[in-house]
Write an enzyme that holds these catalytic residues in place. Structure first.
Site, mmCIF file in Angstrom:
data_model
loop_
_atom_site.group_PDB
_atom_site.id
_atom_site.type_symbol
_atom_site.label_atom_id
_atom_site.label_comp_id
_atom_site.label_asym_id
_atom_site.label_seq_id
_atom_site.Cartn_x
_atom_site.Cartn_y
_atom_site.Cartn_z
ATOM 1 N N GLY A 1 0.826 -1.226 -0.117
ATOM 2 C CA GLY A 1 -0.084 0.065 -0.078
ATOM 3 C C GLY A 1 0.980 1.241 0.106
ATOM 4 O O GLY A 1 0.448 2.272 -0.490
ATOM 5 N N ARG B 1 -0.943 2.299 -3.229
ATOM 6 C CA ARG B 1 -2.422 2.246 -2.771
ATOM 7 C C ARG B 1 -3.142 3.336 -3.361
ATOM 8 O O ARG B 1 -4.157 3.172 -4.160
ATOM 9 C CB ARG B 1 -2.476 2.366 -1.381
ATOM 10 C CG ARG B 1 -4.003 2.541 -0.763
ATOM 11 C CD ARG B 1 -4.099 2.703 0.537
ATOM 12 N NE ARG B 1 -3.286 1.689 1.297
ATOM 13 C CZ ARG B 1 -2.270 1.953 2.157
ATOM 14 N NH1 ARG B 1 -1.822 3.191 1.855
ATOM 15 N NH2 ARG B 1 -1.729 1.078 2.940
ATOM 16 N N GLU C 1 1.064 -13.207 1.935
ATOM 17 C CA GLU C 1 0.205 -13.508 0.846
ATOM 18 C C GLU C 1 0.791 -13.949 -0.371
ATOM 19 O O GLU C 1 0.268 -14.985 -0.948
ATOM 20 C CB GLU C 1 -0.319 -11.832 0.451
ATOM 21 C CG GLU C 1 -1.288 -11.355 1.471
ATOM 22 C CD GLU C 1 -1.669 -9.978 0.677
ATOM 23 O OE1 GLU C 1 -2.472 -9.210 1.684
ATOM 24 O OE2 GLU C 1 -1.188 -9.497 -0.313
#
Length: 1320
Positions: free
Chosen positions: A24, A28, A90
C-alpha cells in the site's frame, strides 16, 4: 498489502475473480487504485482491501481464504513490497494455491526489475536482511515464493508507456484469462491460451473465432469477414475492400508486419482460400494457428506442425467443473464423491465439464444423484448437440462405420476391425476409419487399437436410439434387456444389422426362440461375450427345438459359452470374416465342404467336445486358427495350402490329438502341448522358418533326426514328456532348451557344441546324477536350472561361462561347491534351497551382482560367510544346523550405492534354532548396517531421490530369527506392543530419516501361514510452545510375507525391519517434531481363516539421523575414513561420498577455520598394502582443468622393492619411511595460498642408503580448490569439527596405532604436521 473491496460481503462466502496483492505504501493511491477501478468497470470482482496493517500483526485467516477462493491472483511487485511480512505471507499463499489448485498468477513488476527479485538485490536484499533477524523461521519459504513468482510471465512497468494504456492492456489480459477458464472446447481453449501468452511479441494479432459457423453463409459474407480481419491486422478501422481479390498494396503492407493470427474451428481448407490466408501473406516471424475437427484439413493446407488437443487433467477438470458447479476453484467437501462421478463421465472434455457443472449448480445432493442416473440413460442434449456437429459432416459410409465401432468394436484391434467392416462395406473401411481418426472421432492407440471417447460413444447410441421408438426397429441393439426380449420372442426386424449382448449383465439363462434370427435377414454382426472373463454371467440357451437358422449376411459371429451342439445346417458361411465360438457342448461346425473364402479368423478355443474341424481346403485366406482347450480333437485338417496363416499355431491341452498336423512351411511358432502324439514325422525338417517348438506334456519319444536341419530354431521345450529318456537331437544354434521332469539320465559332453545356448533347464530330472564339465564351455549361458535333480551330487567348476546370472541347484544332493565357481560369474540369483550343501565358499563375497540367495531347508548348512553387499534377499529358513553368520563390512555396503534405494530387502532366518550368540549379534548388526547405510545413501542422494519421485528411500527391509528378547543394541525398548521415543531437538541440526524397528512376536505354537505381516503406526508430535499450532503427523509402515514365500514359525521370533520416509518426512516435518509414538500390529492368515491369537510381545526402536551419518564425531573422521579390520589387511577406503565432506577435506576445512599460520602446509601420509583400492570420489573430487600425468582422478605413490626410502613431494621435505615390498603410499595435502610454490606438477623422489631410485613416480593426481566463503557456508560442519576439541593428530592416532599393531612389517607413519615454508 491487500485489503477489502466490500465490507458488507461475508468473507467466508466471498467468491472473487481477482485477488490483488500489493504494498500500500507504494501503490495504494496511484497505480493500484486505478487498476482496481478499471477491473470494476469491466465487471470483474476484485478483492483489494485498502486498510493499513499494523506492524507485526499476522495476516488474517479471512484474507488467506479470499486468496483460496479467487480465480486469479495479481501480484504488484514494487520497491517496498518485500519489507511487508504480510505481503510475503500473501505471496507464499498465492504460490501455494498456484501449485496445489492451479490458480492463475499474474505478476506486475512496477518500477522494479524481475531479476532483482529473483536474485534478492537492491531493496529486496535489504528487506531480507531485516527479516533474517526477526522472522528467520519464514525466510526460506518467502525466498522460494519470490523466486517462483518473479520467474512467471507478467507485465513490466518501467515508465516507457502511459500507465492508463498499460492498465487497459492488463485488464484485457485478465478478462481473456477469465474467459478462457470457462471456455468449452479443448482446441479453442488451447489456442486462446497460446494467443494470450504470446501476442505481446507481435506487431498485430487477431483471434477469429467460429470460422466454420461464420462462413456457412453466402460468399459475400466471406469477403466481409476477410475485410474485418485485415482491418484488425493493419490497424485500419473500417477497412473495406469489397472484392474477392486482395489488392497488391494490402498484401505488401501485410508482408511487412509480424502477425499472430488464430483461425478457430476451420472444417474445410476452402474456407482459408476464401479468406486469402497463406504462408507468404505475412512478414517474417509471423504465426498462424488453426484449430479444426478434421486433421486432413491441416494436412491439405501444408501446415508446418500439428498438435492434437488433449482433454484436461484431473486437477484442471476439478477447477473448471467447480467454477460452474460451486462458483469457486475447488470441490465442496460434502460433494466430492458425487463430483468425481461427474468428472469420470466428462473425461476431461471442457464442454462437458462446463455444461454438467452449470446443470447442478446450487442444487441439492438428491438432484445431483438424479442427474447422474439420467446421464447413464441419456447424455446432456447440449453436449450431444455440439458433438453431433462432427458426425453430421460425415459421409453415409463413415457414419455407419462410426456407429459399428461405437457399439461393437471400441477397443478392438484396428487391423481386425478393418477386415471385418471391409466385408460389410465393400472394402471402404480402411479409408473411413482413417478419416474418422483424422476428424478426432476415433483414436488410434499405441497398441493399434481403436479408441473412442465415452461421450462420443454415448452420442452414437443416442443417434441409433433416435431411429425408432421400438428397439427391434433400430439398426443396432446393445441394451441387454432389449436384446434378451428380441431373442426370447423372435421379434427382430429387417432393420437390425448388429446385436451385442454383455453376458455379465444377465444373471440367469435366457431361452432362445427357435427362430430368434429368422426375421433379421440383414444381420451382419453377432457378439455375445463376457468382458469380465469370469464365466459367472448368464447364458443363451436354445429351446428343445434348437436354433433353426442364422442369417447368411453374417460377417462377424462371436458367441462365448455357446450352448449349441452345431451351427444350423442351412447356414451359409460364405460371408463370414471372423468366427469365434467357445462352449462345452459344441461338437460340430458343419457337414461337408463350405465356401469360406472370406474367413480370416477361426477361433474354437475351449470347445471341449469338438471332435474334428472340417476341411479348410476352401479357406485359403484364413489367418488365425485357435484350438487351445479342444480336448476331444483327434486330428487337424491339412493346412499346407494355408499360405495366409499367421506365423504361429498355438494348441494347449489337446490331450486326444494323435497325429502331427500337416503345416505350411512358413510357420514360425508351433505349440502342441499335452497331446497323444508319439512321433514327430521327419517332414518337420521342411519347416525352415520354425523358431519355437513346444511339445511339452506329450507322449513323444524323441525329436526326429531332421530337427538338426532347422537352422532358424531357437527354442525347444519338451518339459514333462515321460517317454524322453535320451538327450534329444537339437540344432547347434538353439538358445533355450527346456527338458524338465523328463527321465533323462545323462547330459552328453557334446552339449558344448551349443554355443548360443542361453537358458538350459532340467529341473525335476530325478535320474540325473552329474553334469559334464563341458558345460563350462557354454559361454553364452545365462540361466542354468537343475532344481529338483535329487540325485545330482556334484557340480563342475564354471570357468568359461562368464554370463551366468541364474543358477538353480535346490533340492539336489550337492554337498559342496568349488571355491573357484564364483570367480568370474555375474550371478544375480543362486538357489540352493533344500540341498545337502554343508558350507558356502567364502568366494561368494566376490559375486558383486548377487541379489537373491535361497538357502532354506538346507539341513546340513552350518555357517554363512560374509555375503556380497548388493544382496536383496537371503532366505535361510529352517536351516536347523546353522550356527554361524558373518558380519558384513560397512565399506563394502557403501560401495553398493543406490541399490539400497531400489526396494525391499529380506534376510530371513526363521526356525534356525541352532544360531549361536555371535550369529544373532551379527544378524542384528547387519540389520543396523543396512538401515544406517540406506540412510547414508539417501542423505547423499536426497536431491536425486526427490527428482525421481521416490517418496520413501526404501520400502524397508525384513529380517527374522528365533528369540524372545529385544537385542541390547536397541536404545529404546518396551515390554508391550507400543513405545514412545524422543527425537533430536528441533533447534539442532539433526534431521531424522527413519527408524530401525524390532518386535518379538509370540506365535503360541508352530504355524505355516498363507499370509503373515504387520504394520507400525507413527504419531509424530511436538512439545515446543512455539510449535503447538503444528498438527501431529500420522504415518503408517506396512510389511508382509505372502505364500509361497511366507516363512513358517515354530516358536517366538524376533523380527527386524527398517522404515524410512525420505522426502515425505523431509518436507512435512521440517525439523519441528520432538517425539514419536509407535504402535505395532501383526496380522496372520492360514489357509483356512484368520489367526487372532498371535501378538506383538515386545518392541524396540532405533532412530536414524542424517548427521549421525554425516559427522558422528570421531567415528567419521577416523573409522569412516579408514576402517581397518584387525583380522585382515585386504582393505578398502570406505566410499565416503555419502557424507557432505570427505573426512580429509573436513579436517582441512577445520584447519582453515582455525586461526593458524597462513603460510603453513599441512599434510597427511598413510602407507597401505598395494592391494588397497581407492574408491573414486573418495577423497577430493576431480577437476577437469587439472589432470595428473595419467589424466585420471586419483593419486597414488608406489614404493616397491625398497627397504628404506625418503620421499620429497614438491615442498615437503625430510619424510622418512620404512617400506615393505608392494605397498602404496597415499598422500593428502592442504596448501594455503601463502604456501604456494611455483611447481608445475607433482613429483616424488625416493632414495635408499646407496643411490637414487628412479622407477618410483607419481601415477595419478587430483585437486580441489577450497574457498573461504565455501567454508563459511559449511558452518555446521566446521562447528562439528571444532567440537572435537583436539588436533587431527589426536584423532588419527588410534588409526595409526591400529595400523602399526596389525602389520608385521617394521613401519612408521608420518602424522599430520605443521611445517613453515619459506617463500621464494
Amino acid at each position: 498489502m491487500a485489503s477489502s473491496s466490500s465490507a458488507s460481503a461475508s468473507l467466508t462466502q466471498a467468491k472473487h475473480h481477482v485477488f490483488l496483492s500489493f504494498r500500500g505504501e507504494d501503490t495504494r493511491n496511484t497505480f493500484l487504485s486505478h487498476l482496481y477501478e478499471a477491473l470494476k468497470g469491466k465487471g470483474i470482482g476484485a478483492y483489494a482491501d485498502f486498510k493499513e496493517l499494523p506492524r507485526g500483526e499476522e495476516i488474517s485467516s479471512a484474507l488467506l481464504e479470499a486468496i483460496e477462493k479467487s480465480m486469479i491472483s495479481v501480484i504488484v511487485f514494487s520497491q517496498k513490497y518485500a519489507t511487508s511480512s504480510w505481503c510475503l505471507d500473501e505471496l507464499s499463499k498465492i504460490m501455494e494455491c498456484r501449485d496445489s489448485r492451479g490458480q492463475l498468477v499474474v505478476p506486475i513488476f512496477y518500477h522494479v526489475n524481475p531479476s532483482d527479485i529473483r536474485k534478492l538485490k537492491g531493496s529486496f536484499e535489504e528487506a531480507f536482511v531485516d527479516h533474517e533477524r526477526n522472522r528467520i523461521d519464514k525466510v526460506k519459504g518467502w525466498r522460494l515464493a519470490l523466486t517462483k513468482a518473479a520467474g512467471l510471465s507478467g507485465w513490466h512497468i518501467a515508465g516507457d508507456k502511459p500507465e492508463p494504456t498499460v492498465i487497459e492492456d492488463i485488464v484485457k489480459d485478465i478478462v481473456n484469462k477469465l474467459d478462457r477458464l470457462s471456455k468449452g472446447d479443448c482446441k479453442t481453449t488451447l489456442a486462446q491460451a497460446i494467443y494470450d501468452e504470446v501476442r505481446g511479441q507481435f506487431e498485430s494479432y487477431y483471434f477469429l473465432a467460429d470460422v466454420r459457423e461464420k462462413l456457412e453463409t453466402p460468399v459475400a459474407n466471406a469477403i466481409t469477414l476477410r475485410d474485418q480481419l485485415l482491418s484488425q491486422l493493419l490497424n485500419q478501422h473500417g477497412l473495406h475492400i469489397g472484392t474477392p481479390r486482395m489488392p497488391f498494396l494490402i498484401k505488401d503492407r501485410l508482408r511487412r508486419k509480424k502477425v499472430l493470427l488464430v483461425l478457430d474451428d476451420v472444417n474445410d481448407w476452402d474456407q482459408l482460400e476464401k479468406l486469402e490466408i497463406s504462408h507468404d501473406h505475412f512478414g517474417s516471424g509471423s504465426r498462424i494457428i488453426i484449430t479444426s475437427r478434421n486433421k486432413q484439413v491441416l494436412i491439405n493446407g501444408s501446415v508446418d506442425e500439428t498438435y492434437k488437443a488433449k482433454g484436461l487433467g484431473y486437477n484442471d477438470s476439478i477447477k473448471l467443473f467447480s467454477l460452474h458447479a460451486f462458483k469457486q476453484n475447488g470441490l465442496v467437501d460434502d460433494y466430492k464423491d458425487v463430483s468425481n462421478k461427474f468428472l469420470e463421465y466428462a473425461k476431461g472434455v471442457p464442454l462437458a465439464l462446463k455444461v454438467l457443472g452449470s446443470t447442478v449448480c446450487e442444487k441439492n445432493k438428491a438432484y445431483w444423484e438424479s442427474a447422474l442416473n439420467k446421464l447413464k440413460q441419456h447424455s446432456d442434449p447440449k453436449i450431444h448437440d455440439v458433438l453431433k456437429i462432427s458426425f453430421d459432416g460425415l459421409e453415409d459410409v463413415e457414419k455407419k462405420i462410426f456407429l459399428d465401432i461405437a457399439i461393437f468394436f471400441k477397443g478392438c484391434g484396428r487391423d481386425s476391425v478393418t477386415k471385418i467392416l471391409d466385408g460389410c462395406y465393400n472394402g471402404t473401411a480402411g479409408w473411413a476409419i482413417t478419416n474418422l481418426v483424422d476428424k478426432c472421432l476415433l483414436d488410434d492407440t499405441k497398441e493399434n487399437k481403436l479408441g473412442m471417447h465415452d461421450l462420443l460413444q454415448e452420442m452414437g447410441r443416442i443417434i441409433i436410439s433416435s431411429e425408432s421408438r421400438w428397439a427391434e426397429e433400430c439398426s443396432r441393439l446393445w441394451n441387454s434387456d432389449d436384446v434378451c426380449k428380441v431373442l426370447k420372442k423372435g421379434k427382430g426386424t429387417k432393420s437390425v444389422e448388429g446385436i451385442l449382448l454383455d453376458l455379465s449383465q444377465i444373471n440367469n439363462e435366457v431361452q432362445l426362440h427357435p427362430r430368434a434370427f429368422a426375421r433379421m435377414p440383414n444381420l451382419r454382426i453377432i457378439k455375445f461375450y463376457d468382458p469380465t472373463f469370469s464365466g459367472k454371467g448368464g447364458m443363451l440357451v436354445p429351446s428343445h427345438k434348437g436354433l433353426k437358422s442364422l442369417p447368411d449376411e453374417l460377417r462377424y459371429f462371436h458367441w462365448e459359452n455357446c450352448m449349441l451342439k452345431s451351427i444350423p445346417s442351412n447356414f451359409s458361411p460364405k460371408n463370414l470374416v471372423e468366427l469365434r465360438l467357445s462352449g462345452r457342448n459344441f461338437e460340430l461346425l458343419w457337414n461337408g465342404d463350405q465356401n469360406l473364402e472370406n474367413l480370416r479368423v477361426l477361433d474354437l478355443s475351449d470347445c471341449k467336445n469338438l471332435i474334428r474341424i472340417p476341411s479348410l481346403s476352401a479357406s485359403k485366406n484364413i489367418e488365425q486358427l485357435k484350438i487351445s482347450g479342444c480336448e476331444s480333437l483327434v486330428e487337424l485338417p491339412s493346412m499346407v495350402h494355408l499360405t495366409s496363416l499367421c506365423f504361429s499355431l498355438l494348441g494347449y491341452g489337446l490331450k486326444n490329438l494323435k497325429k502331427f498336423p500337416e503345416l505350411p512351411q512358413h510357420i514360425e511358432e508351433l505349440t502342441l502341448t499335452c497331446t497323444a502324439i508319439e512321433e514327430i514325422p521327419e517332414s518337420i525338417g521342411f519347416l525352415h522358418q520354425l523358431v519355437r517348438l513346444d511339445m511339452s506334456g506329450g507322449r513323444i519319444h524323441n525329436l526326429p533326426s531332421t530337427t538338426i536341419q532347422l537352422h532358424a530354431l531357437r527354442e525347444i521345450s519338451l518339459q514333462s514328456c515321460p517317454n524322453i529318456t535320451n538327450f534329444p537331437i537339437v540344432p547347434e544354434n538353439i538358445e533355450l532348451l527346456v527338458l524338465g521332469y523328463t527321465p533323462i539320465k545323462e547330459v552328453p559332453s557334446s552339449i558344448s557344441r551349443l554355443k548360443n545356448l542361453t537358458s538350459f533347464n532340467m529341473y525335476g530330472c530325478t535320474r540325473l546324477k552329474s553334469v559334464p564339465t563341458s558345460i563350462c564351455k557354454l559361454k553364452s549361458l545365462v540361466s542354468l536350472g537343475l532344481c529338483g535333480c535329487s540325485n545330482l551330487e556334484c557340480f563342475p567348476e564354471i570357468l568359461e561361462t562368464k554370463r551366468l546370472k541364474y543358477l538353480g541347484l535346490s533340492k539336489t544332493a550337492i554337498t559342496e561347491l568349488f571355491s573357484t565357481i564364483f570367480r568370474f560369474v555375474p550371478l544375480k540369483v543362486l538357489n540352493l534351497s533344500g540341498s545337502d550343501i554343508v558350507e558356502i565358499p567364502k568366494s561368494i563375497k566376490q559375486l558383486s551382482n548377487l541379489q537373491y540367495l535361497y538357502l532354506s531347508d538346507c539341513g546340513n548348512l552350518e555357517s554363512l560367510p560374509e555375503l556380497p553387499p548388493c544382496l536383496h534377499f537371503l532366505v535361510a529358513g529352517n536351516c536347523r544346523s546353522l550356527k554361524r553368520v558373518s558380519q558384513w563390512e560397512h565399506a563394502h555396503f557403501m560401495e553398493a550405492g543406490t541399490f539400497l534405494l531400489s526396494g525391499n530387502s529380506e534376510f530371513v532366518f526363521n526356525n534356525c534354532f541352532n544360531l549361536d550368540g555371535d550369529a544373532v549379534n551379527n544378524i542384528v548388526a547387519n540389520a543396523q548396517l543396512i538401515a544406517q547405510c540406506t540412510a547414508q545413501v539417501f542423505a547423499m542422494k536426497s536431491s536425486e531421490v526427490a527428482a525421481n519421485n521416490f517418496y520413501r528411500y526404501s520400502n524397508g527391509f525384513l529380517s527374522c530369527f528365533p528369540g524372545s528378547k529385544i537385542p541390547k543394541t536397541f536404545k529404546n525398548r518396551s515390554k508391550n506392543s507400543s513405545i514412545t521415543v524422543k527425537l533430536g531437538p528441533a533447534c539442532s541440526s539433526k534431521r531424522f530419516l527413519g527408524f530401525l524397528l524390532c518386535i518379538v512376536v509370540n506365535f503360541k505354537g508352530p504355524h505355516k501361514f498363507k499370509h503373515f505381516g504387520g504394520s507400525c503406526q507413527y504419531l509424530l508430535t511436538t512439545e515446543r510452545l512455539d510449535r503447538l499450532d503444528r498438527d501431529p503427523l500420522e504415518l503408517t509402515h506396512h510389511w508382509n510375507w505372502n505364500a509361497p514365500f511366507c516363512p513358517s514359525f515354530d516358536s517366538n521370533h524376533v523380527i527386524l525391519f527398517g522404515s524410512g520416509f525420505g522426502r515425505e518426512i523431509n518436507e512435512s516435518i521440517n525439523n519441528h517434531f520432538d517425539e514419536a509414538s509407535i504402535e505395532f500390529y501383526v496380522t496372520a492368515q492360514d489357509f483356512d481363516s484368520n489367526i487372532e491369537h498371535i501378538i506383538v510381545q515386545k518392541c524396540g526402536v532405533n532412530v536414524l539421523y542424517e548427521d549421525a551419518v554425516r559427522s558422528n564425531d570421531k567415528e567419521v573422521s577416523v573409522d569412516a575414513f579408514l576402517r581397518i579390520p584387525k583380522s585382515s589387511w585386504n582393505v578398502k577406503i570406505m566410499d565416503v561420498s555419502s557424507v557432505s565432506l570427505s573426512p580429509v577435506e573436513r579436517v582441512f576445512r577445520e584447519i582453515l577455520a582455525r586461526d593458524l599460520h597462513p603460510f603453513a602446509t599441512y599434510y597427511m601420509l598413510l602407507l597401505l598394502p598395494q592391494q588397497f583400492q581407492i574408491v573414486k570420489r573418495n577423497l577430493i573430487k576431480p577437476s577437469n582443468s587439472l589432470k595428473g600425468p595419467s589424466g585420471t582422478t586419483e593419486m597414488q605413490f608406489h614404493f616397491m622393492g625398497c627397504s628404506h626410502a625418503s620421499a620429497t613431494l614438491g615442498f615437503i621435505k625430510d619424510v622418512f619411511l620404512c617400506c615393505a615390498k608392494d605397498w602404496v603410499g597415499l598422500v593428502a595435502m592442504f596448501v594455503p595460498i601463502g604456501a604456494m610454490l611455483p611447481v608445475g606438477n607433482y613429483r616424488v623422489k625416493a632414495m635408499d642408503f646407496d643411490s637414487n631410485i628412479e622407477h618410483i613416480k607419481v601415477q595419478k593426481c587430483w585437486v580441489n580448490v577450497l574457498y573461504v566463503d565455501a567454508v563459511r557456508s559449511y558452518d555446521k560442519e566446521v562447528e562439528s569439527c571444532r567440537n572435537y576439541r583436539s588436533d587431527f593428530e589426536e584423532a588419527v592416532n588410534p588409526t595409526i596405532e591400529t595400523l602399526e599393531s596389525s602389520c608385521h612389517a617394521n613401519l612408521s607413519f608420518t602424522k599430520m604436521k605443521r611445517r613453515d615454508v619459506m617463500l621464494p
